[in-house]
Design a protein around this motif. Structure first.
Motif, PDB file in Angstrom:
ATOM      1  N   TRP A 127      10.948  -6.280 -41.725  1.00  0.00           N
ATOM      2  CA  TRP A 127      10.223  -7.281 -40.940  1.00  0.00           C
ATOM      3  C   TRP A 127       8.966  -7.744 -41.677  1.00  0.00           C
ATOM      4  CZ3 TRP A 127       5.146  -6.376 -39.786  1.00  0.00           C
ATOM      5  CH2 TRP A 127       4.494  -7.463 -39.193  1.00  0.00           C
ATOM      6  N   ALA A 128       8.158  -6.802 -42.179  1.00  0.00           N
ATOM      7  CA  ALA A 128       6.909  -7.171 -42.848  1.00  0.00           C
ATOM      8  C   ALA A 128       7.191  -8.035 -44.074  1.00  0.00           C
ATOM      9  CB  ALA A 128       6.138  -5.911 -43.243  1.00  0.00           C
ATOM     10  N   GLY A 129       8.227  -7.682 -44.848  1.00  0.00           N
ATOM     11  CA  GLY A 129       8.553  -8.454 -46.036  1.00  0.00           C
ATOM     12  C   GLY A 129       9.057  -9.846 -45.700  1.00  0.00           C
ATOM     13  N   LEU A 130       9.965  -9.955 -44.751  1.00  0.00           N
ATOM     14  CA  LEU A 130      10.490 -11.264 -44.361  1.00  0.00           C
ATOM     15  C   LEU A 130       9.393 -12.142 -43.770  1.00  0.00           C
ATOM     16  CD1 LEU A 130      13.918 -10.207 -42.809  1.00  0.00           C
ATOM     17  CD2 LEU A 130      13.551 -11.452 -44.957  1.00  0.00           C
ATOM     18  N   SER A 131       8.500 -11.531 -43.021  1.00  0.00           N
ATOM     19  CA  SER A 131       7.392 -12.292 -42.455  1.00  0.00           C
ATOM     20  C   SER A 131       6.484 -12.828 -43.555  1.00  0.00           C
ATOM     21  CB  SER A 131       6.601 -11.406 -41.489  1.00  0.00           C
ATOM     22  OG  SER A 131       5.524 -12.122 -40.921  1.00  0.00           O
ATOM     23  N   LEU A 132       6.181 -11.991 -44.534  1.00  0.00           N
ATOM     24  CA  LEU A 132       5.331 -12.437 -45.634  1.00  0.00           C
ATOM     25  C   LEU A 132       6.012 -13.542 -46.438  1.00  0.00           C
ATOM     26  CD1 LEU A 132       2.497 -11.466 -46.542  1.00  0.00           C
ATOM     27  CD2 LEU A 132       3.643 -10.210 -48.365  1.00  0.00           C
ATOM     28  N   ALA A 133       7.331 -13.487 -46.538  1.00  0.00           N
ATOM     29  CA  ALA A 133       8.074 -14.520 -47.257  1.00  0.00           C
ATOM     30  C   ALA A 133       8.221 -15.800 -46.450  1.00  0.00           C
ATOM     31  CB  ALA A 133       9.457 -13.989 -47.641  1.00  0.00           C
ATOM     32  N   GLY A 134       7.942 -15.755 -45.140  1.00  0.00           N
ATOM     33  CA  GLY A 134       8.063 -16.948 -44.304  1.00  0.00           C
ATOM     34  C   GLY A 134       9.471 -17.226 -43.846  1.00  0.00           C
ATOM     35  N   ALA A 135      10.285 -16.175 -43.699  1.00  0.00           N
ATOM     36  CA  ALA A 135      11.664 -16.358 -43.252  1.00  0.00           C
ATOM     37  C   ALA A 135      11.688 -16.868 -41.815  1.00  0.00           C
ATOM     38  CB  ALA A 135      12.418 -15.030 -43.361  1.00  0.00           C
ATOM     39  N   PRO A 136      12.777 -17.539 -41.402  1.00  0.00           N
ATOM     40  CA  PRO A 136      12.854 -18.092 -40.041  1.00  0.00           C
ATOM     41  C   PRO A 136      12.638 -17.028 -38.971  1.00  0.00           C
ATOM     42  CG  PRO A 136      14.639 -18.933 -41.404  1.00  0.00           C
ATOM     43  CD  PRO A 136      13.959 -17.868 -42.205  1.00  0.00           C
ATOM     44  N   TRP A 137      12.009 -17.456 -37.883  1.00  0.00           N
ATOM     45  CA  TRP A 137      11.733 -16.654 -36.685  1.00  0.00           C
ATOM     46  C   TRP A 137      10.688 -15.557 -36.907  1.00  0.00           C
ATOM     47  CZ3 TRP A 137      17.152 -17.341 -37.806  1.00  0.00           C
ATOM     48  CH2 TRP A 137      17.732 -18.390 -37.084  1.00  0.00           C
ATOM     49  N   THR A 138       9.977 -15.620 -37.995  1.00  0.00           N
ATOM     50  CA  THR A 138       8.895 -14.660 -38.229  1.00  0.00           C
ATOM     51  C   THR A 138       7.553 -15.372 -38.087  1.00  0.00           C
ATOM     52  OG1 THR A 138       8.795 -15.069 -40.615  1.00  0.00           O
ATOM     53  CG2 THR A 138      10.336 -13.369 -39.846  1.00  0.00           C
ATOM     54  N   SER A 139       6.492 -14.572 -37.954  1.00  0.00           N
ATOM     55  CA  SER A 139       5.158 -15.154 -37.856  1.00  0.00           C
ATOM     56  C   SER A 139       4.779 -15.891 -39.136  1.00  0.00           C
ATOM     57  CB  SER A 139       4.129 -14.063 -37.555  1.00  0.00           C
ATOM     58  OG  SER A 139       4.106 -13.093 -38.587  1.00  0.00           O
ATOM     59  N   GLY A 140       5.322 -15.443 -40.269  1.00  0.00           N
ATOM     60  CA  GLY A 140       5.061 -16.149 -41.518  1.00  0.00           C
ATOM     61  C   GLY A 140       5.610 -17.557 -41.505  1.00  0.00           C
ATOM     62  N   ALA A 141       6.784 -17.745 -40.908  1.00  0.00           N
ATOM     63  CA  ALA A 141       7.349 -19.091 -40.784  1.00  0.00           C
ATOM     64  C   ALA A 141       6.461 -19.961 -39.906  1.00  0.00           C
ATOM     65  CB  ALA A 141       8.759 -18.999 -40.204  1.00  0.00           C
ATOM     66  N   PHE A 142       5.936 -19.396 -38.814  1.00  0.00           N
ATOM     67  CA  PHE A 142       5.018 -20.120 -37.936  1.00  0.00           C
ATOM     68  C   PHE A 142       3.779 -20.552 -38.720  1.00  0.00           C
ATOM     69  CE2 PHE A 142       2.467 -19.711 -33.706  1.00  0.00           C
ATOM     70  CZ  PHE A 142       2.224 -21.070 -33.731  1.00  0.00           C
ATOM     71  N   ALA A 143       3.172 -19.617 -39.477  1.00  0.00           N
ATOM     72  CA  ALA A 143       1.950 -19.922 -40.216  1.00  0.00           C
ATOM     73  C   ALA A 143       2.195 -20.966 -41.299  1.00  0.00           C
ATOM     74  CB  ALA A 143       1.391 -18.637 -40.828  1.00  0.00           C
ATOM     75  N   LYS A 144       3.304 -20.851 -42.039  1.00  0.00           N
ATOM     76  CA  LYS A 144       3.599 -21.815 -43.099  1.00  0.00           C
ATOM     77  C   LYS A 144       3.968 -23.170 -42.514  1.00  0.00           C
ATOM     78  CE  LYS A 144       4.964 -18.666 -46.829  1.00  0.00           C
ATOM     79  NZ  LYS A 144       4.398 -17.425 -46.315  1.00  0.00           N
ATOM     80  N   TYR A 145       4.644 -23.175 -41.392  1.00  0.00           N
ATOM     81  CA  TYR A 145       4.993 -24.428 -40.710  1.00  0.00           C
ATOM     82  C   TYR A 145       3.732 -25.187 -40.322  1.00  0.00           C
ATOM     83  CZ  TYR A 145       6.636 -27.340 -36.783  1.00  0.00           C
ATOM     84  OH  TYR A 145       6.884 -28.382 -35.908  1.00  0.00           O
ATOM     85  N   ASP A 146       2.765 -24.481 -39.745  1.00  0.00           N
ATOM     86  CA  ASP A 146       1.529 -25.135 -39.330  1.00  0.00           C
ATOM     87  C   ASP A 146       0.723 -25.589 -40.543  1.00  0.00           C
ATOM     88  OD1 ASP A 146      -0.446 -25.772 -37.151  1.00  0.00           O
ATOM     89  OD2 ASP A 146      -1.649 -24.358 -38.315  1.00  0.00           O
TER      90      ASP A 146
END
Length: 567
Positions: free
Chosen positions: A351-370
């Protein structure tokens, strides 16, 4: 802040105390995670809290606002987890807990400071207290990292002090007035340049980043979690608080250029590393480059500064939790990464790695989208930012490879495991709650276009992973700290050549001094001989002169009387 101070005092005062008092120090260490609870309660219940202390310094003001509130909550979460990791276990570490509490005070103080003096004081407390985290293990590696960290910190503090003194002189005693005061100052470019350097060291801005890859592997995992997850963000907040949007465009362009350089070059260097914490350190430099680039876009385009500010805050929230979990997860994987316990560990790290990579449905995707939509007015930048996610994915793949091949650890990580699990759980939902509730942002709709935007950078990394792994194995490796090594070599050569040069200067000046001394000796001898000659002549002429005078007097009397002189 009274609770952290009350727990910090016995931790420091009882250092080296007699055994009967050791229980107080241990008790304070075990209770230290509770120091973050007031901040948590304050952020949840009082979003506009304010504290004025008119008798402190020049009148100190702390204030909660839209920038400080999310960051204070994340700081409380990360510091609480770090304190629990080092104290809720066999053999707690009160000294490490003391330095964590000191840096916590500086971090939260800098986030909440509403006047320039309080901000600088908090920043200085944070900066110098963090040296205790880096040197904690007292290994040669830790000593070297601490020396370099302190050199960079002094550089940062010197530039920052100069910039903030000029800011206050221009009328920016309060942070709310600082950007306008800097913009109106005749020395606006100088102030902005000093603040760029002062905060750039803390924010890991290339080429001022060189302390980060050395400090992280030297520090304990809990310290690395707060270093990367929270403390480096104080530099970002400093830019947000002080740099004026629309003014000093050259400084903003320079910040954008250096941010993008760090975002991409750190990936190349990080792929050559074999230490998991060094890889994560270069990942932090790359991610900070992403954040700094978005911030620079807001400085270049004042009309979008509000959107870029919220994007920066959301990304900092997401990155803090994800990177903190990854740093704490390194020893957890080494201890529990195999067998039955390996399943939750694998899920949490994934989870932490996918989030940092910005994978779909993660908080990283939300942050990169914004962030992408916040910089939409700069199409070239909006097109480059997704590639940072590609670099992040490549570094995470390298991390997974190194961890999988690494040796298994046998030491207990009881408190560390619980702290890591807490950050994983918080990271799955807290950034979404803060983004939609506190920052009032719209989350992604996850239509086909949005899914593709968050997927293709990860897929590109998967395609590049094999050829880059082959290439990395065939090029000379760059040591951790990258430009530190040539700088240390240059300093050594300068020291050796400078020593030889000084020896030559000493020899030359000694020869000149000896020649000068011989000349003065000869001159003194001549003067002495001359004086002796005059003295001899004086002794000879003295009686003769007296006789002449007597003779002249007698002749004068004779002439007077012979001439018939009368009165």
């Amino acid at each position: 802040m009274m609770l952290p101070l009350s727990l910090l005092a016995p931790l420091l005062v009882m250092v080296g105390a007699a055994v009967p008092w050791a229980w107080l120090r241990r008790s304070a260490a075990v209770l230290s995670p509770a120091a973050v609870l007031p901040a948590v309660v304050l952020t949840l219940t009082t979003p506009t809290a304010e504290l004025e202390v008119p008798w402190l310094l020049f009148g100190t003001v702390f204030r909660m606002d839209a920038v400080a509130r999310p960051l204070v909550l994340i700081a409380a979460a990360l510091y609480g987890a770090a304190l629990a990791a080092v104290t809720w276990r066999r053999g707690p570490e009160p000294t490490l807990a003391a330095f964590l509490l000191a840096t916590y005070l500086g971090t939260v103080g800098a986030y909440l400071a509403a006047d320039t003096v309080a901000f600088y004081l908090s920043f200085a407390v944070l900066s110098f207290s963090a040296a205790g985290l880096v040197i904690h293990h007292r290994t040669p590696q830790a000593h070297r990292a601490t020396v370099i960290y302190l050199v960079m910190t002094v550089l940062s503090e010197t530039a920052l002090l100069g910039g903030l003194l000029l800011t206050v002189d221009a009328g920016g005693a309060l942070l709310a007035d600082a950007p306008a005061a800097i913009a109106a100052s005749d020395r606006s470019a100088l102030i902005s340049a000093l603040l760029l350097i002062g905060f750039g060291v803390k924010a890991g801005l290339a080429p001022l980043h060189l302390w980060l890859p050395l400090a992280h592997p030297a520090a304990p995992p809990a310290a690395s979690a707060v270093l990367s997850g929270v403390m480096v963000k104080v530099g970002i907040v400093g830019w947000l608080r002080f740099l004026p949007a629309g003014d000093s465009a050259d400084i903003a362009r320079l910040l954008l250029l250096l941010a993008l350089a760090g975002a991409f070059l750190a990936v190349g260097v990080g792929l050559m590393q074999d230490d998991p914490k060094v890889i994560l350190a270069y990942s932090t430099i790359s991610q900070l480059g992403f954040i700094s680039a978005v911030l620079a876009a807001g400085l270049l385009m004042p009309s979008s500064s509000g959107a870029t500010t919220t994007a920066v805050v959301l990304y900092a929230v997401h990155h803090g939790l994800a990177k903190g979990a990854l740093f704490l997860g390194v020893p957890v994987v080494r201890r529990h990464g195999r067998g039955v316990t390996g399943i939750p560990v694998l899920l949490g790290m994934a989870w932490a790695g996918l989030s940092l990579a910005g994978a779909p449905w993660t908080s990283g995707a939300f942050a990169k989208y914004d962030a992408k939509y916040a910089v939409a007015d700069l199409p070239a930048l909006a097109g480059l930012l997704p590639l940072v996610a590609t670099g992040s994915t490549l570094l995470l793949l390298r991390l997974a490879r190194v961890l999988w091949r690494g040796e298994r650890a046998t030491e207990k990580v009881d408190g560390l495991f619980g702290a890591w699990l807490l950050l994983c759980l918080l990271g799955t939902g807290l950034p979404w709650w803060i983004g939609t509730g506190w920052l009032e942002l719209q989350p992604p709709t996850w239509d086909a276009a949005t899914l593709w935007d968050s997927t293709w950078p990860v897929l590109l990394a998967l395609l590049l992973a094999a050829p880059l792994t082959w290439l990395v194995g065939r090029v000379p490796a760059v040591p951790p700290g990258d430009i530190v090594v040539p700088l240390e070599t240059a300093a050594g050569l300068l020291r050796s050549s400078g020593g030889a040069g000084l020896a030559r200067v000493y020899t030359g000046t000694a020869q000149v001094a000896r020649a000068w001394g011989r000349g003065w000796s000869r001159s003194a001898g001549l003067v002495r001989d001359g004086v002796a000659f005059m003295e001899t002549r004086t002794r000879l002429w003295t009686p003769t002169g007296m006789a002449v005078l007597v003779l002249l007097a007698v002749l004068l009397l004779v002439l007077l009387f012979a001439g018939g002189w009368s009165p």
